[in-house]
Every structure is written in C-alpha cells, then in structure tokens.
Write a protein that holds these residues in place. Structure first.
Motif, PDB file in Angstrom:
ATOM      1  N   GLU A   1       0.780  -0.898   0.194  1.00  0.00           N
ATOM      2  CA  GLU A   1       0.137   0.221   0.391  1.00  0.00           C
ATOM      3  C   GLU A   1       1.156   0.879   0.271  1.00  0.00           C
ATOM      4  O   GLU A   1       0.525   2.335  -0.680  1.00  0.00           O
TER       5      GLU A   1
ATOM      6  N   LYS B   1       2.815   1.703  -3.601  1.00  0.00           N
ATOM      7  CA  LYS B   1       0.915   2.197  -4.527  1.00  0.00           C
ATOM      8  C   LYS B   1       0.811   3.818  -4.515  1.00  0.00           C
ATOM      9  O   LYS B   1       0.527   4.435  -4.856  1.00  0.00           O
TER      10      LYS B   1
ATOM     11  N   TRP C   1       9.401  -2.081  -6.630  1.00  0.00           N
ATOM     12  CA  TRP C   1       7.711  -2.889  -6.257  1.00  0.00           C
ATOM     13  C   TRP C   1       8.078  -4.168  -6.446  1.00  0.00           C
ATOM     14  O   TRP C   1       8.099  -5.547  -6.811  1.00  0.00           O
TER      15      TRP C   1
END
Length: 179
Positions: free
Chosen positions: A131, A134, A148
């Motif tokens: 999260e 993101k 990532w």
C-alpha cells in the motif's frame, strides 16, 4: 492677589532651539536650556551605549549556548545514525554470503523490512509495504519500479515458503534492487 501660573512653555523652548539653529541667539536666555539639552544628550547616549554593550554580551552568551547544544545534538544524531542502519544492512549482506538458500530468502525478507521502515520514516503511514508503494509519487521515489520488483519476490517467498526456489544469482539481483 493671584499667583502667576508656572508651567513649562514648550513653544518658548522650540523658539530657543530655532534661534540656536539659525544663529539668532539671545545667549543669556538660551544658555541654561542649551546646558540642559547637552546634559540630557549625554545621559541618553550613555544609556544607549550601556544597552548596546549588554545586548552584545547576551548575544555572545546565547550563541555559545546554542553552539554547545548543537554539538551535543550532532553527536547524538551521528551515533544513532551510524549504528543501526549499517548493522541491519550488514546482517542482510551476511545472510546473502551464506551457502544456504534459506539465508538468502531471509536476506530478502529483512531487506524488505528495511525498505518498509524507510518508507515509514518518509511519512507513508499505510498498513502494508504494498500500500505504501502504491501511494508513492514517482517524483518522490525514483527507483519505485525496482522496489516493486524486489517486493514481489519477497511476497513470492512469503506466500510459497519452501516451495519457492531461489538461486544465489537471483538473490543477489534482488538485494541489489533493494540497495
């Protein structure tokens, strides 16, 4: 019989000062005022000089105190900064140098935890690292794609466990992504 009213005649004082400045002086009348003006000027000058000296002394004292406080804070910051971060990364590298595949996996998991702690300090307060990643702007984190990619390998390790096969080269590549 009425007593004459005695008061300070400001208009007369201004007239005397004007005559002193323009040169039309009645010295017998102006001399006492000039002496009073000179005396008051000396007193005010001495007060200002004493005030300036006091202000300078206090400024030097305050700067000395600030310097001592900053030295203490710098020493504390350097001691806190140098120890834990390097120790954690050195542990990760040590796990990576092992011949055991489980140590390589542990190195990746610990590197992921280190990344999550770094993002927490950057102000990202979401629950999981995914999260947090993101919510990152690309301008804030220039290597977001590498983060990532490394985090996906960590997730594969965490979800598949011993079923996830990891080569030494892949482990080194992933750790370099975290680095």
């Amino acid at each position: 019989m009425q007593d004459p009213i005695n008061f300070f005649n400001l208009e007369y004082l201004f007239q005397v000062v004007y005559r002193l400045i323009t040169g039309r002086v009645d010295y017998e009348i102006a001399l006492p005022y000039w002496e009073l003006f000179t005396l008051i000027s000396y007193v005010v000058t001495v007060i200002f000089i004493v005030g300036a000296i006091y202000a300078y002394i206090r400024l030097v004292q305050i700067r000395r105190e600030e310097s001592e406080i900053l030295d203490i804070l710098n020493e504390e910051a350097l001691s806190k900064k140098a120890e834990p971060k390097h120790d954690r990364w050195n542990k990760i590298v040590k796990h990576l140098d092992s011949i055991n595949e489980n140590d390589w996996k542990l190195a990746i998991i610990e590197a992921d935890t280190l990344l999550e702690d770094m993002m927490q300090k950057m102000g990202y307060t979401q629950d999981t690292l995914g999260e947090k990643l993101k919510s990152v702007e690309k301008s804030d984190f220039t290597n977001i794609e590498k983060a990532w990619e490394a985090h996906k390998v960590r997730n594969a390790i965490a979800h598949r466990g011993s079923g996830f096969v990891l080569s030494r080269q892949e482990a080194q590549r992933v750790i370099n992504l975290y680095k």
